[in-house]
Design a protein around this motif. Structure first.
Motif, PDB file in Angstrom:
ATOM      1  N   VAL A   1      25.425 -48.029 -32.558  1.00 59.77           N
ATOM      2  CA  VAL A   1      24.280 -47.572 -32.015  1.00 59.77           C
ATOM      3  C   VAL A   1      23.427 -48.536 -31.088  1.00 59.77           C
ATOM      4  O   VAL A   1      22.966 -48.233 -30.091  1.00 59.77           O
ATOM      5  CB  VAL A   1      23.005 -47.230 -33.304  1.00 59.77           C
ATOM      6  CG1 VAL A   1      21.831 -46.881 -32.921  1.00 59.77           C
ATOM      7  CG2 VAL A   1      23.769 -45.850 -34.321  1.00 59.77           C
ATOM      8  N   ARG A   2      23.524 -49.952 -31.484  1.00 63.28           N
ATOM      9  CA  ARG A   2      22.826 -50.863 -30.814  1.00 63.28           C
ATOM     10  C   ARG A   2      23.514 -51.069 -29.467  1.00 63.28           C
ATOM     11  O   ARG A   2      22.992 -51.214 -28.334  1.00 63.28           O
ATOM     12  CB  ARG A   2      22.830 -52.090 -31.621  1.00 63.28           C
ATOM     13  CG  ARG A   2      22.059 -53.169 -30.830  1.00 63.28           C
ATOM     14  CD  ARG A   2      21.595 -54.454 -31.754  1.00 63.28           C
ATOM     15  NE  ARG A   2      22.713 -55.212 -32.081  1.00 63.28           N
ATOM     16  CZ  ARG A   2      22.762 -56.084 -33.020  1.00 63.28           C
ATOM     17  NH1 ARG A   2      21.564 -56.717 -33.397  1.00 63.28           N
ATOM     18  NH2 ARG A   2      23.821 -56.847 -33.427  1.00 63.28           N
ATOM     19  N   LYS A   3      25.033 -51.214 -29.514  1.00 64.23           N
ATOM     20  CA  LYS A   3      25.913 -51.161 -28.436  1.00 64.23           C
ATOM     21  C   LYS A   3      25.444 -50.015 -27.494  1.00 64.23           C
ATOM     22  O   LYS A   3      25.425 -50.407 -25.966  1.00 64.23           O
ATOM     23  CB  LYS A   3      27.351 -51.007 -28.786  1.00 64.23           C
ATOM     24  CG  LYS A   3      28.334 -50.760 -27.587  1.00 64.23           C
ATOM     25  CD  LYS A   3      29.690 -50.473 -27.970  1.00 64.23           C
ATOM     26  CE  LYS A   3      30.740 -50.376 -26.782  1.00 64.23           C
ATOM     27  NZ  LYS A   3      31.942 -49.721 -27.069  1.00 64.23           N
ATOM     28  N   HIS A   4      24.931 -49.079 -27.814  1.00 65.39           N
ATOM     29  CA  HIS A   4      24.870 -47.984 -26.727  1.00 65.39           C
ATOM     30  C   HIS A   4      23.186 -47.593 -26.626  1.00 65.39           C
ATOM     31  O   HIS A   4      23.081 -46.696 -25.846  1.00 65.39           O
ATOM     32  CB  HIS A   4      25.473 -46.473 -27.195  1.00 65.39           C
ATOM     33  CG  HIS A   4      26.885 -46.495 -27.270  1.00 65.39           C
ATOM     34  ND1 HIS A   4      27.699 -46.522 -26.044  1.00 65.39           N
ATOM     35  CD2 HIS A   4      27.952 -46.668 -28.001  1.00 65.39           C
ATOM     36  CE1 HIS A   4      28.970 -46.522 -26.256  1.00 65.39           C
ATOM     37  NE2 HIS A   4      29.341 -46.691 -27.476  1.00 65.39           N
ATOM     38  N   GLN A   5      22.711 -48.539 -27.137  1.00 64.93           N
ATOM     39  CA  GLN A   5      21.157 -48.644 -27.136  1.00 64.93           C
ATOM     40  C   GLN A   5      20.458 -47.189 -27.423  1.00 64.93           C
ATOM     41  O   GLN A   5      19.617 -46.614 -26.572  1.00 64.93           O
ATOM     42  CB  GLN A   5      20.806 -48.915 -25.607  1.00 64.93           C
ATOM     43  CG  GLN A   5      21.242 -50.403 -25.276  1.00 64.93           C
ATOM     44  CD  GLN A   5      20.919 -50.682 -23.881  1.00 64.93           C
ATOM     45  OE1 GLN A   5      20.560 -50.037 -22.987  1.00 64.93           O
ATOM     46  NE2 GLN A   5      20.697 -52.201 -23.728  1.00 64.93           N
ATOM     47  N   ILE A   6      20.797 -46.515 -28.392  1.00 61.64           N
ATOM     48  CA  ILE A   6      20.539 -45.314 -28.860  1.00 61.64           C
ATOM     49  C   ILE A   6      19.290 -45.484 -29.649  1.00 61.64           C
ATOM     50  O   ILE A   6      19.231 -46.292 -30.801  1.00 61.64           O
ATOM     51  CB  ILE A   6      21.675 -44.565 -29.482  1.00 61.64           C
ATOM     52  CG1 ILE A   6      22.850 -44.440 -28.813  1.00 61.64           C
ATOM     53  CG2 ILE A   6      21.098 -43.241 -30.363  1.00 61.64           C
ATOM     54  CD1 ILE A   6      24.011 -43.790 -29.507  1.00 61.64           C
ATOM     55  N   ASP A   7      18.177 -45.047 -29.393  1.00 56.97           N
ATOM     56  CA  ASP A   7      16.770 -44.916 -30.252  1.00 56.97           C
ATOM     57  C   ASP A   7      16.832 -43.779 -31.247  1.00 56.97           C
ATOM     58  O   ASP A   7      16.825 -42.648 -30.945  1.00 56.97           O
ATOM     59  CB  ASP A   7      15.697 -44.717 -29.345  1.00 56.97           C
ATOM     60  CG  ASP A   7      14.450 -44.810 -30.205  1.00 56.97           C
ATOM     61  OD1 ASP A   7      14.288 -45.062 -31.224  1.00 56.97           O
ATOM     62  OD2 ASP A   7      13.425 -44.585 -29.464  1.00 56.97           O
ATOM     63  N   THR A   8      17.391 -44.248 -32.473  1.00 55.43           N
ATOM     64  CA  THR A   8      17.632 -43.123 -33.554  1.00 55.43           C
ATOM     65  C   THR A   8      16.177 -42.359 -33.919  1.00 55.43           C
ATOM     66  O   THR A   8      16.318 -41.302 -34.671  1.00 55.43           O
ATOM     67  CB  THR A   8      17.839 -43.910 -35.069  1.00 55.43           C
ATOM     68  OG1 THR A   8      16.905 -44.717 -35.456  1.00 55.43           O
ATOM     69  CG2 THR A   8      19.465 -44.597 -34.759  1.00 55.43           C
ATOM     70  N   ARG A   9      14.926 -42.801 -33.824  1.00 54.19           N
ATOM     71  CA  ARG A   9      13.587 -42.029 -33.687  1.00 54.19           C
ATOM     72  C   ARG A   9      13.941 -40.484 -33.061  1.00 54.19           C
ATOM     73  O   ARG A   9      13.178 -39.878 -33.334  1.00 54.19           O
ATOM     74  CB  ARG A   9      12.633 -42.931 -33.385  1.00 54.19           C
ATOM     75  CG  ARG A   9      12.460 -44.319 -34.169  1.00 54.19           C
ATOM     76  CD  ARG A   9      11.340 -45.092 -33.612  1.00 54.19           C
ATOM     77  NE  ARG A   9      11.624 -45.456 -32.259  1.00 54.19           N
ATOM     78  CZ  ARG A   9      10.882 -46.429 -31.584  1.00 54.19           C
ATOM     79  NH1 ARG A   9       9.678 -46.646 -32.306  1.00 54.19           N
ATOM     80  NH2 ARG A   9      11.389 -46.843 -30.443  1.00 54.19           N
ATOM     81  N   ARG A  10      14.554 -40.619 -32.102  1.00 57.60           N
ATOM     82  CA  ARG A  10      14.681 -39.385 -31.158  1.00 57.60           C
ATOM     83  C   ARG A  10      15.162 -38.353 -32.224  1.00 57.60           C
ATOM     84  O   ARG A  10      14.952 -37.121 -31.672  1.00 57.60           O
ATOM     85  CB  ARG A  10      15.492 -39.527 -30.080  1.00 57.60           C
ATOM     86  CG  ARG A  10      14.826 -40.466 -28.918  1.00 57.60           C
ATOM     87  CD  ARG A  10      15.757 -40.603 -27.773  1.00 57.60           C
ATOM     88  NE  ARG A  10      17.122 -41.044 -27.735  1.00 57.60           N
ATOM     89  CZ  ARG A  10      18.179 -40.835 -27.186  1.00 57.60           C
ATOM     90  NH1 ARG A  10      18.267 -39.858 -26.754  1.00 57.60           N
ATOM     91  NH2 ARG A  10      19.068 -41.575 -27.671  1.00 57.60           N
ATOM     92  N   PHE A  11      15.869 -38.657 -33.094  1.00 57.44           N
ATOM     93  CA  PHE A  11      16.470 -37.533 -33.773  1.00 57.44           C
ATOM     94  C   PHE A  11      15.862 -37.192 -35.155  1.00 57.44           C
ATOM     95  O   PHE A  11      16.328 -36.316 -35.953  1.00 57.44           O
ATOM     96  CB  PHE A  11      17.797 -38.136 -33.957  1.00 57.44           C
ATOM     97  CG  PHE A  11      18.681 -38.247 -33.052  1.00 57.44           C
ATOM     98  CD1 PHE A  11      19.182 -37.391 -32.045  1.00 57.44           C
ATOM     99  CD2 PHE A  11      18.697 -39.578 -32.399  1.00 57.44           C
ATOM    100  CE1 PHE A  11      20.050 -37.467 -30.921  1.00 57.44           C
ATOM    101  CE2 PHE A  11      19.603 -39.984 -31.411  1.00 57.44           C
ATOM    102  CZ  PHE A  11      20.336 -38.768 -30.582  1.00 57.44           C
ATOM    103  N   ASN A  12      14.786 -37.827 -35.469  1.00 55.58           N
ATOM    104  CA  ASN A  12      14.256 -37.687 -36.687  1.00 55.58           C
ATOM    105  C   ASN A  12      13.752 -36.285 -37.043  1.00 55.58           C
ATOM    106  O   ASN A  12      13.437 -35.680 -37.981  1.00 55.58           O
ATOM    107  CB  ASN A  12      12.903 -38.453 -36.822  1.00 55.58           C
ATOM    108  CG  ASN A  12      13.166 -40.158 -36.973  1.00 55.58           C
ATOM    109  OD1 ASN A  12      14.332 -40.318 -37.401  1.00 55.58           O
ATOM    110  ND2 ASN A  12      12.305 -40.974 -36.696  1.00 55.58           N
ATOM    111  N   ASP A  13      13.361 -35.596 -35.540  1.00 50.89           N
ATOM    112  CA  ASP A  13      12.799 -34.191 -35.789  1.00 50.89           C
ATOM    113  C   ASP A  13      13.764 -33.028 -35.472  1.00 50.89           C
ATOM    114  O   ASP A  13      13.540 -32.054 -35.334  1.00 50.89           O
ATOM    115  CB  ASP A  13      11.504 -33.945 -35.277  1.00 50.89           C
ATOM    116  CG  ASP A  13      10.366 -34.804 -35.608  1.00 50.89           C
ATOM    117  OD1 ASP A  13       9.997 -34.615 -37.008  1.00 50.89           O
ATOM    118  OD2 ASP A  13       9.611 -35.418 -34.758  1.00 50.89           O
ATOM    119  N   ALA A  14      14.790 -33.287 -35.219  1.00 53.54           N
ATOM    120  CA  ALA A  14      16.277 -32.721 -34.744  1.00 53.54           C
ATOM    121  C   ALA A  14      16.700 -31.991 -35.861  1.00 53.54           C
ATOM    122  O   ALA A  14      17.884 -32.083 -36.224  1.00 53.54           O
ATOM    123  CB  ALA A  14      17.337 -33.609 -33.991  1.00 53.54           C
ATOM    124  N   SER A  15      15.910 -30.929 -36.203  1.00 61.17           N
ATOM    125  CA  SER A  15      16.308 -30.077 -37.170  1.00 61.17           C
ATOM    126  C   SER A  15      15.706 -28.705 -37.254  1.00 61.17           C
ATOM    127  O   SER A  15      14.835 -28.472 -36.311  1.00 61.17           O
ATOM    128  CB  SER A  15      15.851 -30.583 -38.791  1.00 61.17           C
ATOM    129  OG  SER A  15      14.510 -30.629 -38.821  1.00 61.17           O
TER     130      SER A  15
END
Length: 341
Positions: free
Chosen positions: A327-341
């Motif tokens: 996740v860190r390697k690809h600089q992905i912000d996990t917060r973007r997916f908190n509401d992906a439901s």
């Protein structure tokens, strides 16, 4: 990019839903583009949300209180397009029994959206070019010039540069429209948006069809959606979800409720074009393809598990630390997916 409360990194952009970096880059530019009155050309495949993008520009601009007028150039008969845009006076042609304002007049002080601009006949293209350059026009059959204050946003699902080379689209008009270009990526190139958009559509259609708003897609249903290439893009996804919401009888929407036409899938090899490989070393090509796979795989799992690193790592059969390093390697912000439901 559906209507609805905006999420992602630009929360105040009306109607813009995304979790992907590709759409984040577009969203970050919209307020800047909206601050200008220069022409905008939005390009993208059918169903990618070009009109939604244009509406977002309108509502972000100083013209937001003014009219929003959308014109589908492909739907207007060739012989009527000039009259439709610029109006006509009584007697201008056989059926002109009275004078009529055109859509340019209706859009005064606001924004006019010209969808499928490539379908505009050459004669009307010349009239549109004059209007864009001088902000003036003549209704059909009228000698008097009328001034106008309208911003024009055009859109096409075809490459206007190719059409210009084929002399079916005016090159000078292309340059005049393409002052501020926006390219919308197809849904298959931003799969991390699928879970967010699908969840939004489930909520939207549950409410509009009187079914409440508590149902969710199961993990298996999301996996089925993520496996499809969506040649019809967001529009196709919207229709599939609407059908699923209407036909599902349970408290959740499962994979069996998702009805997708398998014949619509794009070619399996579409992900790597020959243009990308030209002059590229094996190692470089391999690294690029692996990086793309890793990023899409990680973002898909994060979307399925609503940003929960532990659950996503477990699904990948990797320990949490190793998954976090990816996740860190690809600089992905996990917060973007908190509401992906």
């Amino acid at each position: 990019m559906p209507h609805g409360a905006a999420l992602g990194r630009s929360p105040h952009i009306r109607g813009f839903l995304y979790a992907s970096d590709a759409c984040a880059k577009v969203a970050e530019r919209l307020p800047v583009i909206a601050g200008s009155d220069s022409s905008v050309l939005i390009v993208g495949e059918t169903g990618t949300g070009k009109e939604i993008c244009a509406q977002a520009l309108h509502y972000l601009s100083r013209r937001s209180a003014g009219p929003w007028v959308a014109v589908n150039c492909a739907a207007v008969p060739v012989e009527l397009i000039e009259s439709e845009l610029f109006g006509h006076v009584k007697g201008a042609f056989t059926t002109a029994h009275s004078s009529r304002h055109g859509l340019v007049k209706e859009a005064e002080g606001g924004t006019m959206f010209l969808d499928d601009i490539d379908c505009l006949p050459l004669l009307a293209q010349g009239k549109l070019l004059r209007f864009l350059q001088q902000q003036e026009y003549r209704p059909v059959g009228c000698n008097a010039v009328q001034r106008s204050d309208v911003r024009v946003i055009a859109a096409s699902n075809r490459d206007l540069r190719v059409l210009a080379r084929q002399n079916s689209f005016r090159q000078d008009l292309y340059f005049r429209l393409n002052v501020l270009p926006i390219a919308l990526p197809p849904l298959r190139e931003r799969r991390e948006d699928i879970a967010l958009l699908a969840g939004h559509f489930v909520h939207q259609f549950d409410q509009s069809h009187g079914g409440g708003d508590g149902r969710r897609l199961t993990a298996e249903a999301l996996q089925k959606l993520l496996a499809h290439d969506w040649p019809g893009n967001v529009r196709e996804l919207r229709h599939v979800i609407e059908r699923s919401v209407l036909l599902a009888t349970g408290d959740s929407i499962g994979a069996d409720d998702i009805d997708i036409d398998p014949d619509l899938d794009a070619d399996e090899g579409a992900g790597v074009g020959s243009g990308e490989l030209a002059g590229e070393s094996f190692q470089s090509a391999k690294k690029r393809v692996v990086d793309r796979f890793e990023r899409q795989y990680i973002e898909t799992l994060l979307a399925l598990h609503h940003g929960n690193l532990t659950h996503a790592a477990h699904a990948a059969k990797k320990n949490r630390r190793a998954f976090f390093e990816l996740v860190r390697k690809h600089q992905i912000d996990t917060r973007r997916f908190n509401d992906a439901s």
